[in-house]
Design an enzyme around this catalytic site. Structure first.
Site, PDB file in Angstrom:
ATOM      1  N   HIS A 117     -28.785  12.464   9.738  1.00 48.83           N
ATOM      2  CA  HIS A 117     -28.087  12.234   8.920  1.00 48.83           C
ATOM      3  C   HIS A 117     -26.628  12.580   8.711  1.00 48.83           C
ATOM      4  O   HIS A 117     -27.748  11.785   6.737  1.00 48.83           O
ATOM      5  CB  HIS A 117     -28.234  11.009   8.706  1.00 48.83           C
ATOM      6  CG  HIS A 117     -28.895   9.717   9.410  1.00 48.83           C
ATOM      7  ND1 HIS A 117     -28.595   8.710  10.374  1.00 48.83           N
ATOM      8  CD2 HIS A 117     -30.267   9.553  10.144  1.00 48.83           C
ATOM      9  CE1 HIS A 117     -29.538   8.406  11.421  1.00 48.83           C
ATOM     10  NE2 HIS A 117     -30.397   9.202  11.152  1.00 48.83           N
TER      11      HIS A 117
ATOM     12  N   CYS B 218     -27.649  11.795  15.401  1.00 49.44           N
ATOM     13  CA  CYS B 218     -29.049  11.504  15.825  1.00 49.44           C
ATOM     14  C   CYS B 218     -29.101  11.154  17.008  1.00 49.44           C
ATOM     15  O   CYS B 218     -29.282  11.530  18.158  1.00 49.44           O
ATOM     16  CB  CYS B 218     -29.486  10.127  14.903  1.00 49.44           C
ATOM     17  SG  CYS B 218     -31.624  10.408  14.592  1.00 49.44           S
ATOM     18  N   TYR B 219     -29.066   9.668  17.276  1.00 50.18           N
ATOM     19  CA  TYR B 219     -29.447   8.605  18.546  1.00 50.18           C
ATOM     20  C   TYR B 219     -28.156   9.500  19.596  1.00 50.18           C
ATOM     21  O   TYR B 219     -27.786   9.735  20.171  1.00 50.18           O
ATOM     22  CB  TYR B 219     -29.343   7.247  18.770  1.00 50.18           C
ATOM     23  CG  TYR B 219     -29.446   6.346  19.785  1.00 50.18           C
ATOM     24  CD1 TYR B 219     -30.797   6.536  20.985  1.00 50.18           C
ATOM     25  CD2 TYR B 219     -28.142   6.156  20.500  1.00 50.18           C
ATOM     26  CE1 TYR B 219     -30.474   5.997  22.517  1.00 50.18           C
ATOM     27  CE2 TYR B 219     -28.244   5.340  22.048  1.00 50.18           C
ATOM     28  CZ  TYR B 219     -29.394   5.140  23.042  1.00 50.18           C
ATOM     29  OH  TYR B 219     -29.668   4.858  23.808  1.00 50.18           O
TER      30      TYR B 219
ATOM     31  N   GLU C 139     -24.201  10.492   6.668  1.00 47.31           N
ATOM     32  CA  GLU C 139     -23.688  10.423   5.686  1.00 47.31           C
ATOM     33  C   GLU C 139     -25.147   9.550   4.802  1.00 47.31           C
ATOM     34  O   GLU C 139     -24.619   8.927   3.736  1.00 47.31           O
ATOM     35  CB  GLU C 139     -23.939   8.563   6.787  1.00 47.31           C
ATOM     36  CG  GLU C 139     -24.702   8.016   7.279  1.00 47.31           C
ATOM     37  CD  GLU C 139     -25.511   8.532   8.628  1.00 47.31           C
ATOM     38  OE1 GLU C 139     -25.124   9.854   8.871  1.00 47.31           O
ATOM     39  OE2 GLU C 139     -26.455   7.500   9.341  1.00 47.31           O
TER      40      GLU C 139
ATOM     41  N   GLY D 198     -29.155   5.131  16.616  1.00 42.72           N
ATOM     42  CA  GLY D 198     -29.561   4.180  16.548  1.00 42.72           C
ATOM     43  C   GLY D 198     -30.911   4.396  17.051  1.00 42.72           C
ATOM     44  O   GLY D 198     -32.094   5.357  17.158  1.00 42.72           O
TER      45      GLY D 198
ATOM     46  N   SER E 155     -12.042 -19.499  -5.657  1.00 40.03           N
ATOM     47  CA  SER E 155     -13.285 -19.652  -6.523  1.00 40.03           C
ATOM     48  C   SER E 155     -13.756 -19.237  -7.341  1.00 40.03           C
ATOM     49  O   SER E 155     -14.075 -18.839  -8.421  1.00 40.03           O
ATOM     50  CB  SER E 155     -14.553 -19.104  -4.830  1.00 40.03           C
ATOM     51  OG  SER E 155     -15.136 -17.824  -5.126  1.00 40.03           O
ATOM     52  N   GLY E 156     -12.907 -17.921  -7.742  1.00 37.72           N
ATOM     53  CA  GLY E 156     -13.255 -16.752  -8.844  1.00 37.72           C
ATOM     54  C   GLY E 156     -13.343 -15.437  -8.934  1.00 37.72           C
ATOM     55  O   GLY E 156     -13.813 -14.758  -9.530  1.00 37.72           O
ATOM     56  N   GLY E 157     -14.354 -15.688  -7.229  1.00 36.51           N
ATOM     57  CA  GLY E 157     -14.942 -14.107  -6.825  1.00 36.51           C
ATOM     58  C   GLY E 157     -14.615 -13.587  -6.391  1.00 36.51           C
ATOM     59  O   GLY E 157     -13.084 -13.396  -6.467  1.00 36.51           O
ATOM     60  N   VAL E 158     -14.572 -12.254  -6.537  1.00 39.97           N
ATOM     61  CA  VAL E 158     -13.642 -11.103  -6.225  1.00 39.97           C
ATOM     62  C   VAL E 158     -12.785 -11.238  -4.695  1.00 39.97           C
ATOM     63  O   VAL E 158     -11.605 -10.814  -5.084  1.00 39.97           O
ATOM     64  CB  VAL E 158     -14.889  -9.316  -5.972  1.00 39.97           C
ATOM     65  CG1 VAL E 158     -13.960  -8.556  -5.671  1.00 39.97           C
ATOM     66  CG2 VAL E 158     -15.568  -9.590  -7.216  1.00 39.97           C
ATOM     67  N   ASP E 159     -13.382 -11.729  -4.033  1.00 40.38           N
ATOM     68  CA  ASP E 159     -12.694 -11.712  -2.706  1.00 40.38           C
ATOM     69  C   ASP E 159     -11.594 -12.312  -2.446  1.00 40.38           C
ATOM     70  O   ASP E 159     -10.381 -12.647  -1.876  1.00 40.38           O
ATOM     71  CB  ASP E 159     -13.978 -11.909  -1.655  1.00 40.38           C
ATOM     72  CG  ASP E 159     -15.063 -10.767  -1.281  1.00 40.38           C
ATOM     73  OD1 ASP E 159     -14.989  -9.993  -2.189  1.00 40.38           O
ATOM     74  OD2 ASP E 159     -16.111 -11.397  -0.978  1.00 40.38           O
ATOM     75  N   SER E 160     -11.806 -14.567  -2.993  1.00 40.18           N
ATOM     76  CA  SER E 160     -10.809 -15.086  -2.764  1.00 40.18           C
ATOM     77  C   SER E 160      -9.666 -14.733  -3.493  1.00 40.18           C
ATOM     78  O   SER E 160      -8.589 -14.795  -3.561  1.00 40.18           O
ATOM     79  CB  SER E 160     -11.647 -16.888  -3.019  1.00 40.18           C
ATOM     80  OG  SER E 160     -11.885 -16.830  -4.654  1.00 40.18           O
ATOM     81  N   SER E 161     -10.457 -14.371  -5.494  1.00 37.05           N
ATOM     82  CA  SER E 161      -8.881 -14.064  -6.091  1.00 37.05           C
ATOM     83  C   SER E 161      -8.341 -12.379  -5.688  1.00 37.05           C
ATOM     84  O   SER E 161      -7.360 -12.762  -5.405  1.00 37.05           O
ATOM     85  CB  SER E 161      -9.236 -12.958  -7.798  1.00 37.05           C
ATOM     86  OG  SER E 161     -10.386 -14.084  -7.781  1.00 37.05           O
TER      87      SER E 161
ATOM     88  N   LYS F 279     -16.648  -3.985   0.157  1.00 33.98           N
ATOM     89  CA  LYS F 279     -16.182  -4.960  -0.831  1.00 33.98           C
ATOM     90  C   LYS F 279     -15.577  -3.513  -1.978  1.00 33.98           C
ATOM     91  O   LYS F 279     -14.628  -4.064  -2.775  1.00 33.98           O
ATOM     92  CB  LYS F 279     -17.489  -5.457  -1.221  1.00 33.98           C
ATOM     93  CG  LYS F 279     -17.824  -5.421  -2.459  1.00 33.98           C
ATOM     94  CD  LYS F 279     -17.831  -7.186  -2.110  1.00 33.98           C
ATOM     95  CE  LYS F 279     -17.849  -7.883  -3.417  1.00 33.98           C
ATOM     96  NZ  LYS F 279     -17.930  -9.512  -3.182  1.00 33.98           N
TER      97      LYS F 279
END
Ligand code: XMP
Length: 513
Positions: free
Chosen positions: A172, A82-83, A174, A55, A226-232, A369
C-alpha cells in the site's frame, strides 16, 4: 472539468479515501468511482490515469468485484494497489492463487527491494520498507509484464508493463508505513501519467466562483451557517461569488463556546452579503428548561433550529438555491457517486423540506476536509474559524449534564475556554482531534480558603481519532493538565474539582451525552 483528472476505481478497500487524499496532496485532482462504472463513462471523463484500490476479496472467487474489461483498452496508465494489482494479473493472463504460509502471505512492514529502472521506482532507494496486507499471491505474471520489486517472502511484489503503462504493487503506497509511498505515487502521476500539478486551491477557488456565478445567475441563495468549518467556508465562497444575492442565516441558539457567535459574525463582516443572526438563546433555554434526558435535549434543539431557520427564511421571500457545506467524504460514503446527495446527518437535517427552492448548491462536494480548510484560508477566513475542531449540532447542551441553564452554560463556557487556551499555549492543538470541557452533575466536597465547599466537578475530554467512530484518549502532559485544573478552580465560580476522562471510544463515546 478544468483539471487533469485521475480516477480511483473503488474495489472496497479500507484506504480508498486515503489514496484520493494522497493523490490530491501531489497537486493532482482525482475522483473516486465505484468499480462498476462502465469504461465508456470513465473514458468520457478523460482521465490521465486510473488507480485500482485494494479490497478485501480474492480475484479468483466468483463473487469478487471486477472492472469493465474494456478499461484495459482505454490506453490510460493504470496503477493497481494490492487487490488492484491482482486484478491486473488476473485479467491480463496471469494467475493469482491463495498464498500459503510459507510462500507469500504478508502483513505489516516488509523490507522490499526495487528495480529502480522501473519508472514507478525511478530515483528512489533500491531498498525500503513497504506496508503489506495481502493473502493472495501472483503465481504467474501476465505476458508483457516484468517483476520489479521483491521481498524475502515474495518474488513478485510489483509488476510492470511499461509500454502499456500498467503497474501493480502488492503493498500500500498510500499509507505512511510505506517509506517511499508518496514518492512512488508521485512517479506514477508525474512520470507515467504526465500530470502537470494543476490542482491548487487558488485555482479551485477561482473556478468554483465562476461556476457558482454561472449557475446562480441573478437567483437568490440561502445558506444555514452553523459556524463550523464546512458551512463557513461554503458561505465565504458564495459570498465572494454572489454576495448580495446570498443570505446566510446564523441561528444563535446560545449553546456555543465563548465568543463564538460574535467571532462568526465578525468573520463575515468583510463581505457584502445578507447576514442574519437569529438571536434565539431565550427561546432555546425556555424550551430546554427542566429537560435532562440527552435524546430529548437533542430533539428539542434540532426541532427548534428548523423552526427558527424556517421563520427567517420566510422573511426573505423567494429562495432559488439552498446551499450546503457537504464535503467529499460524505459524498463517497453515501456511495452515490455523481448523484445529488442531501446530507442526512447534517446539523440542520430536514431543511430542504421546509423551504421552497429550485436546486441545492454544494460548492465543497469535491473537497476533503484539509482542502476545505485550505480553501477557507485562500478566501481570507480567519485561522480560528478555519482550523476549528468539530463541534456537535446540539452544542454545549450535551456537555452540560442534566438540565441546561444559562448559569451552567456560562460556567461551562469559561472552563472550556481555559482548557482550550492552555492547550493552545502549550502548542498541543495539532496533537488532538477534539478536546473540550464538560460540566458534570457531580457535586463534591472541597476546601477553599478556610471553608468547606460543595461544588461542581468539571470533566476534561480530549481524543485522538481518524474517523470519530473509534477514539483514544489523549495523553496530555501532566503539567498542562495541572495548569488547566488550577486555572479552572480559580477562574470558574462554583467548581471545586477537575477530572480527566481516560476512557476510549468504545466503550465510551466522545461526547458525554
Ligand atoms: P460521539 O459522542 O458519538 O461523537 O462519540 C462523535 C463525533 O460526533 C460529534 N457529535 C455530533 N455532531 N450533531 C453533530 O453534528 C450531533 O448531534 C452530534 N453528537 C456527537 C461529536 O462532537 C464527535 O465529533
Amino acid at each position: 472539468m478544468f483539471h487533469q483528472t485521475v480516477i480511483i476505481l473503488d474495489f472496497g478497500g479500507q484506504y480508498n479515501q486515503l489514496i484520493a487524499r494522497r493523490v490530491r496532496e501531489q497537486g493532482v485532482y482525482c475522483v473516486v468511482k465505484p468499480y462498476t462504472t462502465p469504461a465508456a463513462r470513465l473514458r468520457a471523463m478523460d482521465p490521465i490515469g486510473i488507480i485500482f484500490t485494494g479490497g478485501p476479496n480474492s480475484v479468483y472467487l466468483p463473487e469478487s468485484p471486477h472492472p469493465d474489461p474494456e478499461i484495459f483498452r482505454l490506453g490510460v496508465p493504470i496503477l493497481g494497489i494490492c487487490y488492484g494489482c491482482q486484478l491486473l494479473a488476473h485479467h491480463l493472463g496471469g494467475k493469482v492463487v491463495p498464498a500459503t504460509a510459507d510462500s507469500a502471505r504478508e502483513y505489516g512492514k516488509t523490507e522490499t527491494e526495487f528495480s529502480t529502472d522501473c519508472r514507478l521506482f525511478r530515483g528512489l532507494p533500491g531498498k525500503s520498507v513497504t506496508w503489506m496486507s495481502h493473502g493472495d499471491y501472483m503465481e504467474q505474471v501476465p505476458e508483457g509484464f516484468r517483476l520489479c520489486a521483491r521481498s524475502a517472502a515474495c518474488p513478485n511484489v510489483a509488476i510492470a508493463d511499461e509500454t502499456r503503462g500498467l503497474y501493480g504493487v502488492q503493498f500500500h503506497p498510500e499509507v505512511n508505513h510505506t517509506e517511499q509511498g508518496a514518492a512512488m505515487l508521485r512517479n506514477f502521476l508525474y512520470e507515467i501519467c504526465g500530470a502537470k500539478g494543476d490542482w491548487t486551491m487558488e485555482d479551485y477557488k477561482n473556478t468554483a466562483i465562476r461556476q457558482v456565478r454561472e449557475q446562480v445567475g441573478d437567483g437568490r441563495v440561502l445558506l444555514a451557517l452553523s459556524g463550523g468549518v464546512d458551512s463557513s467556508v461554503a458561505a465565504a465562497l458564495l459570498a465572494e461569488a454572489v454576495g448580495p444575492q446570498l443570505t446566510c442565516v446564523f441561528v444563535d441558539h446560545g449553546l456555543m463556546r465563548l465568543n463564538e457567535g460574535d467571532e462568526v459574525e465578525e468573520a463575515f463582516s468583510r463581505w457584502d452579503l445578507n447576514f442574519v443572526r437569529a438571536n434565539a438563546e431565550d427561546l432555546f433555554l425556555a424550551r430546554l428548561a427542566g429537560v435532562t434526558e440527552p435524546e430529548a435535549k437533542r430533539k428539542i434543539i434540532g426541532g427548534e433550529f428548523i423552526r427558527v431557520f424556517e421563520a427567517e427564511a420566510k422573511k426573505i421571500g423567494r429562495v432559488d438555491y439552498l446551499a450546503q457545506g457537504t464535503i467529499y467524504p460524505d459524498v463517497i460514503e453515501s456511495g452515490a457517486g455523481d448523484a445529488a446527495v442531501i446530507k442526512s446527518h447534517h446539523n440542520v437535517g430536514g431543511l430542504p423540506d421546509c423551504v421552497d427552492f429550485k436546486e441545492i448548491i454544494e460548492p465543497l462536494r469535491m473537497l476533503f476536509k484539509d482542502e476545505v480548510r485550505q480553501l477557507g484560508r485562500e478566501l481570507g477566513l480567519p485561522e480560528y474559524l478555519v482550523s476549528r475542531q468539530p463541534f456537535p449540532g446540539p452544542g454545549l447542551a450535551i456537555r452540560c449534564i442534566g438540565e441546561v441553564t444559562r448559569d451552567k452554560l456560562d460556567r461551562l463556557r469559561l472552563a472550556d475556554f481555559v482548557f482550550r487556551d492552555e492547550i493552545a499555549r502549550a502548542g498541543l492543538e495539532g496533537s488532538m482531534d477534539q478536546y473540550f470541557a464538560v460540566l458534570t452533575n457531580l457535586q463534591s466536597v472541597g476546601v477553599q480558603g478556610d471553608g468547606r465547599t460543595y461544588d461542581c466537578a468539571v470533566a476534561l475530554r480530549s481524543v485522538t481519532t481518524s474517523d470519530f467512530m473509534t477514539a483514544d484518549w489523549t495523553r496530555i502532559p501532566y503539567e498542562v493538565l495541572d495548569r488547566v485544573s488550577t486555572r479552572i478552580v480559580n477562574e470558574v465560580p462554583g467548581v471545586n474539582r477537575v477530572l480527566y476522562d481516560i476512557t476510549s471510544k468504545p466503550p465510551a463515546t466522545v461526547e458525554f451525552e
